[in-house]
Enzyme design. Structure first.
Site, mmCIF file in Angstrom:
data_model
loop_
_atom_site.group_PDB
_atom_site.id
_atom_site.type_symbol
_atom_site.label_atom_id
_atom_site.label_comp_id
_atom_site.label_asym_id
_atom_site.label_seq_id
_atom_site.Cartn_x
_atom_site.Cartn_y
_atom_site.Cartn_z
ATOM 1 N N HIS A 31 0.872 -1.182 0.000
ATOM 2 C CA HIS A 31 0.000 0.000 0.000
ATOM 3 C C HIS A 31 0.911 1.235 0.000
ATOM 4 O O HIS A 31 1.035 1.917 1.013
ATOM 5 C CB HIS A 31 -0.875 -0.050 1.262
ATOM 6 C CG HIS A 31 -2.027 0.906 1.273
ATOM 7 N ND1 HIS A 31 -2.640 1.308 2.440
ATOM 8 C CD2 HIS A 31 -2.697 1.524 0.280
ATOM 9 C CE1 HIS A 31 -3.641 2.128 2.156
ATOM 10 N NE2 HIS A 31 -3.693 2.283 0.853
ATOM 11 N N SER A 76 -4.664 4.389 4.979
ATOM 12 C CA SER A 76 -5.683 5.067 4.195
ATOM 13 C C SER A 76 -5.932 6.478 4.724
ATOM 14 O O SER A 76 -6.034 6.678 5.937
ATOM 15 C CB SER A 76 -6.981 4.264 4.241
ATOM 16 O OG SER A 76 -6.731 2.965 3.765
ATOM 17 N N GLY A 113 -2.123 10.613 3.574
ATOM 18 C CA GLY A 113 -1.229 11.510 2.846
ATOM 19 C C GLY A 113 -0.466 10.947 1.660
ATOM 20 O O GLY A 113 0.435 11.616 1.159
ATOM 21 N N THR A 123 -1.557 10.305 -1.547
ATOM 22 C CA THR A 123 -1.846 11.064 -2.770
ATOM 23 C C THR A 123 -1.164 12.420 -2.705
ATOM 24 O O THR A 123 -0.584 12.893 -3.684
ATOM 25 C CB THR A 123 -3.372 11.231 -2.941
ATOM 26 O OG1 THR A 123 -3.956 9.930 -2.962
ATOM 27 C CG2 THR A 123 -3.706 11.957 -4.226
ATOM 28 N N ASN A 124 -1.214 13.049 -1.532
ATOM 29 C CA ASN A 124 -0.596 14.360 -1.380
ATOM 30 C C ASN A 124 0.916 14.305 -1.584
ATOM 31 O O ASN A 124 1.477 15.141 -2.288
ATOM 32 C CB ASN A 124 -0.937 14.948 -0.007
ATOM 33 C CG ASN A 124 -2.334 15.535 0.004
ATOM 34 O OD1 ASN A 124 -2.525 16.690 -0.324
ATOM 35 N ND2 ASN A 124 -3.330 14.719 0.329
ATOM 36 N N ARG A 170 -0.469 8.354 11.278
ATOM 37 C CA ARG A 170 -1.060 9.582 11.790
ATOM 38 C C ARG A 170 -0.969 9.506 13.304
ATOM 39 O O ARG A 170 -1.762 8.823 13.942
ATOM 40 C CB ARG A 170 -2.512 9.610 11.308
ATOM 41 C CG ARG A 170 -3.243 10.896 11.411
ATOM 42 C CD ARG A 170 -4.664 10.720 10.892
ATOM 43 N NE ARG A 170 -4.785 10.956 9.469
ATOM 44 C CZ ARG A 170 -5.074 12.130 8.919
ATOM 45 N NH1 ARG A 170 -5.310 13.176 9.686
ATOM 46 N NH2 ARG A 170 -5.165 12.261 7.621
ATOM 47 N N GLU A 214 5.729 21.189 2.204
ATOM 48 C CA GLU A 214 6.926 21.312 3.050
ATOM 49 C C GLU A 214 7.524 19.933 3.369
ATOM 50 O O GLU A 214 8.658 19.833 3.823
ATOM 51 C CB GLU A 214 6.615 22.073 4.343
ATOM 52 C CG GLU A 214 5.949 23.432 4.157
ATOM 53 C CD GLU A 214 6.713 24.381 3.228
ATOM 54 O OE1 GLU A 214 7.872 24.063 2.854
ATOM 55 O OE2 GLU A 214 6.134 25.434 2.879
HETATM 56 P P1 GTP Z 1 -5.990 6.478 0.559
HETATM 57 O O1 GTP Z 1 -6.374 6.905 -0.823
HETATM 58 O O2 GTP Z 1 -7.177 6.318 1.466
HETATM 59 O O3 GTP Z 1 -5.106 5.286 0.597
HETATM 60 O O4 GTP Z 1 -5.254 7.702 1.247
HETATM 61 P P2 GTP Z 1 -3.949 8.573 1.006
HETATM 62 O O5 GTP Z 1 -2.875 8.070 1.917
HETATM 63 O O6 GTP Z 1 -3.628 8.719 -0.434
HETATM 64 O O7 GTP Z 1 -4.412 9.943 1.612
HETATM 65 P P3 GTP Z 1 -4.430 11.434 1.048
HETATM 66 O O8 GTP Z 1 -3.130 11.878 0.461
HETATM 67 O O9 GTP Z 1 -5.589 11.560 0.174
HETATM 68 O O10 GTP Z 1 -4.639 12.257 2.413
HETATM 69 C C1 GTP Z 1 -5.819 12.322 3.046
HETATM 70 C C2 GTP Z 1 -5.859 13.314 4.171
HETATM 71 O O11 GTP Z 1 -4.604 13.603 4.766
HETATM 72 C C3 GTP Z 1 -6.441 14.636 3.711
HETATM 73 O O12 GTP Z 1 -7.371 15.062 4.645
HETATM 74 C C4 GTP Z 1 -5.233 15.539 3.675
HETATM 75 O O13 GTP Z 1 -5.589 16.873 3.823
HETATM 76 C C5 GTP Z 1 -4.385 15.002 4.830
HETATM 77 N N1 GTP Z 1 -2.943 15.259 4.645
HETATM 78 C C6 GTP Z 1 -2.167 14.848 3.628
HETATM 79 N N2 GTP Z 1 -0.887 15.268 3.769
HETATM 80 C C7 GTP Z 1 -0.845 15.964 4.937
HETATM 81 C C8 GTP Z 1 0.204 16.653 5.646
HETATM 82 O O14 GTP Z 1 1.355 16.693 5.244
HETATM 83 N N3 GTP Z 1 -0.152 17.241 6.827
HETATM 84 C C9 GTP Z 1 -1.426 17.210 7.313
HETATM 85 N N4 GTP Z 1 -1.682 17.816 8.465
HETATM 86 N N5 GTP Z 1 -2.441 16.579 6.662
HETATM 87 C C10 GTP Z 1 -2.158 15.964 5.499
HETATM 88 C C1 SPV Z 2 -8.004 3.256 0.916
HETATM 89 O O1 SPV Z 2 -8.994 3.183 1.681
HETATM 90 O O2 SPV Z 2 -6.852 2.961 1.285
HETATM 91 C C2 SPV Z 2 -8.165 3.752 -0.474
HETATM 92 C C3 SPV Z 2 -9.510 3.904 -0.974
HETATM 93 O O3 SPV Z 2 -7.190 3.956 -1.174
HETATM 94 S S1 SPV Z 2 -10.174 2.360 -1.413
HETATM 95 O O4 SPV Z 2 -9.829 2.097 -2.824
HETATM 96 O O5 SPV Z 2 -11.608 2.477 -1.269
HETATM 97 O O6 SPV Z 2 -9.648 1.320 -0.594
HETATM 98 MN MN MN Z 3 -5.337 3.307 -0.197
#
Ligand code: GTP
Ligand code: SPV
Ligand code: MN
Length: 599
Positions: free
Chosen positions: A243, A265, A268, A270-271, A411, A507
């Site tokens: 993952h 999940s 962060g 995607t970010n 987190r 950052e």
């Molecule tokens: P999945 O698609 O569920 O696997 O998640 P992901 O890990 O790709 O998460 P994503 O990057 O979409 O981040 C989701 C949440 O984390 C959002 O609410 C963002 O605003 C928050 N987030 C991401 N990067 C940061 C960071 O550097 N600092 C803080 N405080 N929040 C963050």
């Molecule tokens: C996650 O939940 O880690 C995601 C979204 O990336 S899903 O494809 O629904 O699992």
């Molecule tokens: Mn995911």
């Protein structure tokens, strides 16, 4: 050609159709024509809302059933032959009994609907780390989403014809339009069933999903195949399904570093995958944002691909300040799920703009104003978009890349420092295995509750988690000095006032810089009981509003809290009994001794 692979595929499709009884079977080719036709059909049926063509070209909004908004971990089952193979972190069900239960559920479940056959490839067709699959589904929304997030097309069928094996996946929303007696049932905007099953059969490499239309439950290429089934394939064949996001970081000197990072999940990935550093000379290119497949190469290094072809990303919190690249990516050709609708036919969610519009239709379809007590978008609202829309997509992103650094994150409001490096591979595996993280809205459960999420794979490892750690340890032995360096990060530590101590988002490039410099061996590090920490002089915090006290707080290792953490870790590891790698016990003992020495 009796016995040919195509005949076997057709026979399987016919078998599923005779069980589920759809009105018709349609083989999908992923063509632009097919996409346009299915989108229009869903709009006509009231299942998608076409957004304003000027503001958001070729984009749509779907509103799910309010009870079908996230993954359902409690209804996700691993049906290996023995419960020991599934391990203590999966819900095991005896495969024969589960098959009987599923037969009953799927019998007639597609009556009155169309069954789509979706051949897809994870990774480029024919690539050295790629795999094929076929999903049959009675949801056109799933077909459209699979068209954006996988390689869906006739070349997959040609590869199947040529004898390449494929993984069989079956999906039904579980809401037939005619009952057994032939009585018609009305369709709804988001068909689903209150009873859900997300079922993996790891030995036969099959997935059966019933009752949900939501991403991770229904786009079976993603979590069900590319993580749960693929992790078992990787165990058996000597590779890894993780993952993880995947990025290419380039230094001012022009050296490329490939970083694979596992965060739970909505923590962060995607970010970070779309991050644009403001550090002079540094650049980041996107390869993947959710899943990586990693395999040792003939050069003795660990090579990775993103098996997906699109993003299924969290919308809330995505805005021009936090993730401008995502904002540009989803400017067109995007399916939004459970965001709010603006009066001029565009979308909105919390964090897109500082001030909400004066009026919206919220994700449930109700009128919404800034005075409304509930958020306009569901906290797990998502966008679905093809990777080729990402402006920072890496050149040659489909080719595998050698991984320089593996990063684990979570987190955590307390304890875990902003960044630390594992002194050895085994310490790195221990770091990944013992990650804990506060729950998010991506799955059912209490948001904020702390739980262990080893390798960010708690909901996704298709076999015994402790065996997964052993598999990582073996791989490290095989890779030797070719193994990537391992790090842990935590963007989410909070100060006494409850605010985040670190600004995060773009950052975070400053930590990537330190990671790259460590990989190069350019900077030293400071030993601590929990890993190697940066010498604060090596961390570039110029231009940030962070004083020395705040920086210290980001890296503070409090012996008492960490000793408590060690007790919890021991308790957690004891859940895996004698499958826990013995080296973990040694690392934990060492850590305790080091903590006592500083206490
Ligand atoms: P999945 O698609 O569920 O696997 O998640 P992901 O890990 O790709 O998460 P994503 O990057 O979409 O981040 C989701 C949440 O984390 C959002 O609410 C963002 O605003 C928050 N987030 C991401 N990067 C940061 C960071 O550097 N600092 C803080 N405080 N929040 C963050
Ligand atoms: C996650 O939940 O880690 C995601 C979204 O990336 S899903 O494809 O629904 O699992
Ligand atoms: Mn995911």
């Amino acid at each position: 050609m009796p016995g040919s692979p195509r005949v076997a595929l057709e026979a399987w499709v016919a078998r599923i159709a005779s069980l589920t009884r759809p009105d018709r079977v349609v083989w999908c080719d992923g063509s632009p024509d097919e996409t346009a036709r299915l989108s229009q059909q869903l709009v006509d049926e009231g299942k998608l809302i076409a957004l304003d063509q000027e503001l958001r070209p070729t984009s749509f909004l779907a509103r799910s059933d309010p009870d079908d908004v996230a993954r359902v971990e409690g209804r996700t089952f691993t049906c290996s032959r023995t419960p020991e193979d599934a391990g203590p972190t999966n819900h095991w069900r005896e495969p024969t009994a589960m098959r009987a239960e599923l037969e009953e559920r799927f019998a007639g479940s597609m009556r009155g609907r169309t069954m789509y056959v979706v051949p897809f490839s994870m990774g480029p067709v024919g690539g050295p780390i790629s795999q094929l699959g076929v999903e049959v589904t009675d949801s056109a929304y799933v077909v459209l989403s699979m068209g954006k997030t996988t390689r869906l097309g006739p070349e997959v069928l040609r590869a199947i014809d040529a004898g390449v094996p494929w993984v069989a996946t079956v999906h039904s929303v579980g809401m037939p339009l005619r009952d057994d007696a032939g009585t018609e049932q009305p369709d709804v905007a988001w068909p689903c069933n209150p009873t859900k099953y997300i079922v993996q059969f790891p030995e036969t490499r099959e997935v059966w999903s019933y009752g949900s239309g939501y991403g991770g439950n229904a786009l079976l290429a993603k979590k069900c195949f590319a993580l749960r089934i693929a992790s078992v394939m990787g165990r058996d064949e000597g590779w890894l399904a993780e993952h993880m996001l995947l990025v290419r970081l380039t230094s001012p000197e022009g050296r490329a570093f490939h970083v694979a990072a596992a965060f739970p999940s909505a923590c962060g990935k995607t970010n970070l995958a779309m991050l644009q550093p403001e550090l002079p000379g540094w650049s980041v290119e996107t390869i993947g944002d959710d899943i990586a497949w990693l395999r040792p190469g003939t050069d003795g290094r660990l090579h990775a691909i993103n098996p997906e072809a699109g993003l299924f990303g969290v919308a809330p919190g995505t805005g021009p300040d936090t993730n401008p690249v995502a904002v540009e990516t989803i400017a067109a050709d995007t399916i939004f799920t459970n965001v709010a609708l603006t009066d001029d036919g565009d979308v909105w969610w919390e964090g897109l703009t500082p001030e909400p519009p004066a009026h919206l239709v919220d994700w449930t379809g109700a009128d919404w104003t800034p005075d409304s007590p509930t958020p306009a978008a569901h906290p797990n609202a998502r966008f679905t978009v093809a990777l080729d829309r990402v402006p920072t997509l890496a050149d040659g992103w489909e080719r595998s890349v050698p991984v320089d650094a593996v990063v684990f994150g979570g987190r955590r409001s307390t304890n875990v420092p902003l960044v630390a490096q594992a002194p050895t591979w085994a310490d790195g595996v221990f770091m990944g295995a013992t990650v804990s993280s506060e729950r998010t809205a991506a799955a059912e459960g209490t948001v904020g509750e702390l739980r262990r999420d080893p390798f960010a794979m708690l909901p996704f490892c298709g076999y015994d988690m402790a065996d997964h750690w052993a598999h990582w340890l073996d791989l490290g032995e095989r890779l030797g000095t070719g193994a990537p360096a391992v790090f842990q990060v935590n963007w989410f530590r909070r100060g006494a006032d409850g605010d985040f101590l670190w600004p995060g988002f773009r950052e975070n490039a400053r930590l990537l810089e330190w990671i790259a410099r460590r990989v190069e061996g350019r900077v030293s590090a400071v030993e601590s009981p929990i890993g190697l920490l940066p010498d604060l002089d090596d961390l570039d915090v110029r231009g940030l509003d962070i004083g020395p006290a705040q920086l210290d707080a980001l890296f503070a290792v409090d012996p008492d809290s960490w000793l408590e953490e060690c007790d919890l870790t021991e308790e957690f590891l004891s859940g895996f009994a004698d499958r826990t790698p013995p080296v973990f016990t040694a690392i934990l003992d060492e850590r305790r001794a080091a903590l006592h020495a500083t206490a």
